[in-house]
Design a protein around this motif. Structure first.
Motif, PDB file in Angstrom:
ATOM      1  N   SER A 222      -5.625  -9.166  -8.708  1.00 52.40           N
ATOM      2  CA  SER A 222      -5.048  -9.894  -7.585  1.00 52.40           C
ATOM      3  C   SER A 222      -3.711  -9.260  -7.198  1.00 52.40           C
ATOM      4  O   SER A 222      -2.885  -8.970  -8.053  1.00 52.40           O
ATOM      5  CB  SER A 222      -4.854 -11.348  -8.009  1.00 52.40           C
ATOM      6  N   GLY A 223      -3.526  -9.015  -5.915  1.00 51.69           N
ATOM      7  CA  GLY A 223      -2.280  -8.438  -5.429  1.00 51.69           C
ATOM      8  C   GLY A 223      -2.223  -6.930  -5.452  1.00 51.69           C
ATOM      9  O   GLY A 223      -1.199  -6.330  -5.110  1.00 51.69           O
ATOM     10  N   SER A 224      -3.331  -6.272  -5.834  1.00 52.54           N
ATOM     11  CA  SER A 224      -3.307  -4.804  -5.934  1.00 52.54           C
ATOM     12  C   SER A 224      -3.428  -4.116  -4.568  1.00 52.54           C
ATOM     13  O   SER A 224      -3.255  -2.898  -4.471  1.00 52.54           O
ATOM     14  CB  SER A 224      -4.415  -4.321  -6.880  1.00 52.54           C
ATOM     15  N   GLY A 225      -3.764  -4.883  -3.532  1.00 55.15           N
ATOM     16  CA  GLY A 225      -3.793  -4.302  -2.186  1.00 55.15           C
ATOM     17  C   GLY A 225      -5.186  -4.131  -1.602  1.00 55.15           C
ATOM     18  O   GLY A 225      -5.361  -3.450  -0.584  1.00 55.15           O
ATOM     19  N   LYS A 226      -6.191  -4.768  -2.206  1.00 60.95           N
ATOM     20  CA  LYS A 226      -7.574  -4.605  -1.750  1.00 60.95           C
ATOM     21  C   LYS A 226      -7.776  -5.169  -0.339  1.00 60.95           C
ATOM     22  O   LYS A 226      -8.305  -4.489   0.536  1.00 60.95           O
ATOM     23  CB  LYS A 226      -8.540  -5.324  -2.720  1.00 60.95           C
ATOM     24  N   THR A 227      -7.365  -6.409  -0.152  1.00 62.07           N
ATOM     25  CA  THR A 227      -7.559  -7.057   1.150  1.00 62.07           C
ATOM     26  C   THR A 227      -6.767  -6.340   2.238  1.00 62.07           C
ATOM     27  O   THR A 227      -7.270  -6.130   3.348  1.00 62.07           O
ATOM     28  CB  THR A 227      -7.150  -8.549   1.059  1.00 62.07           C
ATOM     29  N   THR A 228      -5.548  -5.949   1.906  1.00 63.63           N
ATOM     30  CA  THR A 228      -4.720  -5.236   2.881  1.00 63.63           C
ATOM     31  C   THR A 228      -5.409  -3.940   3.310  1.00 63.63           C
ATOM     32  O   THR A 228      -5.459  -3.614   4.504  1.00 63.63           O
ATOM     33  CB  THR A 228      -3.324  -4.934   2.279  1.00 63.63           C
ATOM     34  N   THR A 229      -5.988  -3.225   2.349  1.00 63.22           N
ATOM     35  CA  THR A 229      -6.704  -1.981   2.662  1.00 63.22           C
ATOM     36  C   THR A 229      -7.844  -2.250   3.648  1.00 63.22           C
ATOM     37  O   THR A 229      -7.978  -1.576   4.671  1.00 63.22           O
ATOM     38  CB  THR A 229      -7.255  -1.350   1.364  1.00 63.22           C
TER      39      THR A 229
ATOM     40  N   ILE B 185       0.871  -1.189   0.000  1.00 55.71           N
ATOM     41  CA  ILE B 185       0.000   0.000   0.000  1.00 55.71           C
ATOM     42  C   ILE B 185       0.895   1.223   0.000  1.00 55.71           C
ATOM     43  O   ILE B 185       1.783   1.357   0.856  1.00 55.71           O
ATOM     44  CB  ILE B 185      -0.908   0.000   1.260  1.00 55.71           C
ATOM     45  N   ASP B 186       0.658   2.094  -0.973  1.00 54.18           N
ATOM     46  CA  ASP B 186       1.616   3.164  -1.243  1.00 54.18           C
ATOM     47  C   ASP B 186       0.959   4.541  -1.121  1.00 54.18           C
ATOM     48  O   ASP B 186       0.238   4.957  -2.023  1.00 54.18           O
ATOM     49  CB  ASP B 186       2.161   2.939  -2.669  1.00 54.18           C
ATOM     50  N   GLN B 187       1.178   5.202  -0.005  1.00 55.36           N
ATOM     51  CA  GLN B 187       0.676   6.590   0.189  1.00 55.36           C
ATOM     52  C   GLN B 187      -0.821   6.683  -0.144  1.00 55.36           C
ATOM     53  O   GLN B 187      -1.240   7.562  -0.899  1.00 55.36           O
ATOM     54  CB  GLN B 187       1.455   7.566  -0.711  1.00 55.36           C
ATOM     55  N   LEU B 188      -1.586   5.793   0.449  1.00 54.69           N
ATOM     56  CA  LEU B 188      -3.007   5.704   0.106  1.00 54.69           C
ATOM     57  C   LEU B 188      -3.823   6.693   0.939  1.00 54.69           C
ATOM     58  O   LEU B 188      -3.796   6.655   2.166  1.00 54.69           O
ATOM     59  CB  LEU B 188      -3.490   4.271   0.351  1.00 54.69           C
ATOM     60  N   SER B 189      -4.549   7.568   0.250  1.00 50.51           N
ATOM     61  CA  SER B 189      -5.422   8.540   0.919  1.00 50.51           C
ATOM     62  C   SER B 189      -6.787   8.528   0.259  1.00 50.51           C
ATOM     63  O   SER B 189      -6.887   8.528  -0.972  1.00 50.51           O
ATOM     64  CB  SER B 189      -4.851   9.960   0.800  1.00 50.51           C
ATOM     65  N   PHE B 190      -7.842   8.469   1.084  1.00 54.00           N
ATOM     66  CA  PHE B 190      -9.202   8.590   0.553  1.00 54.00           C
ATOM     67  C   PHE B 190     -10.166   8.871   1.693  1.00 54.00           C
ATOM     68  O   PHE B 190      -9.821   8.698   2.867  1.00 54.00           O
ATOM     69  CB  PHE B 190      -9.620   7.316  -0.203  1.00 54.00           C
ATOM     70  N   THR B 191     -11.357   9.306   1.325  1.00 53.54           N
ATOM     71  CA  THR B 191     -12.407   9.588   2.301  1.00 53.54           C
ATOM     72  C   THR B 191     -13.691   8.907   1.849  1.00 53.54           C
ATOM     73  O   THR B 191     -14.075   9.019   0.686  1.00 53.54           O
ATOM     74  CB  THR B 191     -12.653  11.118   2.369  1.00 53.54           C
TER      75      THR B 191
END
Ligand SMILES: Nc1ncnc2c1ncn2[C@@H]1O[C@H](COP(=O)(O)OP(=O)(O)O)[C@@H](O)[C@H]1O
Ligand SMILES: [Mg+2]
Length: 257
Positions: free
Chosen positions: A42-49, A23-29
């Motif tokens: 797959s592997g894009s970081g969905k589950t980690t988020t 996860i790379d500098q992820l910002s959202f609201t």
């Protein structure tokens, strides 16, 4: 201006030993009442988020808030009881009845039995599994789609404001999946002001369900907007290519019509 349900600010995560940052500098609201679908390969970081929201994974840096409070300010068990969580593997307790499975969190919270039973009956009506018929059954006596619905009911039992769903329909057949999609969409509409965060790698599912779609790639957001805005104005080449795969599939079907 509606309430903010979930916010990420410059969130960073690299797993020990991994070559790439997950996860790379992820910002959202995310605002209260939204149905946000997180779409990515797959592997894009969905589950980690998703798992960072209920602290199954801790970030290396950045801030994560739920309803304006840092997730780290809660006791971790307290936080998880406030947030519903549904995964593909369902995780129903095999030797507990359906009724007892749905009662998991109310029992942890020591609800009065009458209150718990009333809640179970209400939820089983919502997921269209009549109490009289299904309450005393065990998970193995239900179909995969029915078990998934019990998973959703269990996550909703203590009336959480926020529901996290990680590819919940990934293991069911296509027809059941369509039915479950319709039901979860209706459920969200009927539960005014609940926030759903739903991970999927299925493009059609993401655009059908989401009031907003977050498209992720390599731990970053490519685009986060309403389905309509994304389709009208894809922001990046990645998003254009993603949509192109849907249009190409449509062509396959159209040639025989
Ligand atoms: N526990 C872990 N240890 C090491 N690497 C991990 C772990 N969990 C996920 N990753 C890596 O982090 C990246 C994002 O994974 P994940 O969030 O599971 O992706 P997705 O859910 O989009 O498929 C992947 O490269 C994955 O291999
Ligand atoms: Mg995943």
């Amino acid at each position: 201006m509606s309430n903010v349900a979930v916010s990420f600010k410059y969130v960073q995560k690299k797993f020990a030993g991994a070559a790439e940052t997950a996860i790379d500098q992820l910002s959202f609201t995310i605002h209260q009442g939204e149905f946000v679908t997180i779409l990515g390969t797959s592997g894009s970081g969905k589950t980690t988020t998703l798992k960072m929201v209920n602290r199954l994974i801790e970030p290396d840096a950045g801030e994560i808030e739920v309803y304006g409070q840092a997730v780290t300010s809660f006791d971790v068990n307290q936080l998880r009881r406030k947030i519903g969580y549904v995964v593909q593997q369902i995780g129903l307790f095999p030797h507990y009845t359906i009724e007892k499975n749905i009662a998991t969190v109310p029992d942890l919270l020591n609800w009065e039995q009458t209150k718990t039973t009333a809640r179970i009956k209400e939820l089983m009506a919502t997921i269209q599994l009549p109490y009289e018929e299904f309450a005393k059954r065990f998970p193995r006596q239900l179909s995969g789609g029915q078990q998934q619905r019990v998973g959703v009911a269990r996550a909703l039992a203590a009336n959480p404001d926020l529901l996290l769903l990680d590819e919940p329909f990934g293991a069911v057949d296509a027809i059941t999946r369509k039915e479950l999609q319709k039901q979860i969409k209706q459920l969200h509409q009927s539960l005014a002001s609940k926030t759903f965060l739903f991970v999927t790698h299925d493009i059609t599912e993401a655009f059908f369900l989401g009031t907003k779609v977050m498209i992720m790639q390599a731990g970053q957001i490519e685009q986060f907007d309403t389905p309509e805005n994304i389709i009208r104005k894809p922001k990046t080449t990645f998003v254009k290519n993603l949509l192109a795969t849907v249009y190409a599939e449509e062509e396959i079907w159209r040639q025989y019509q």
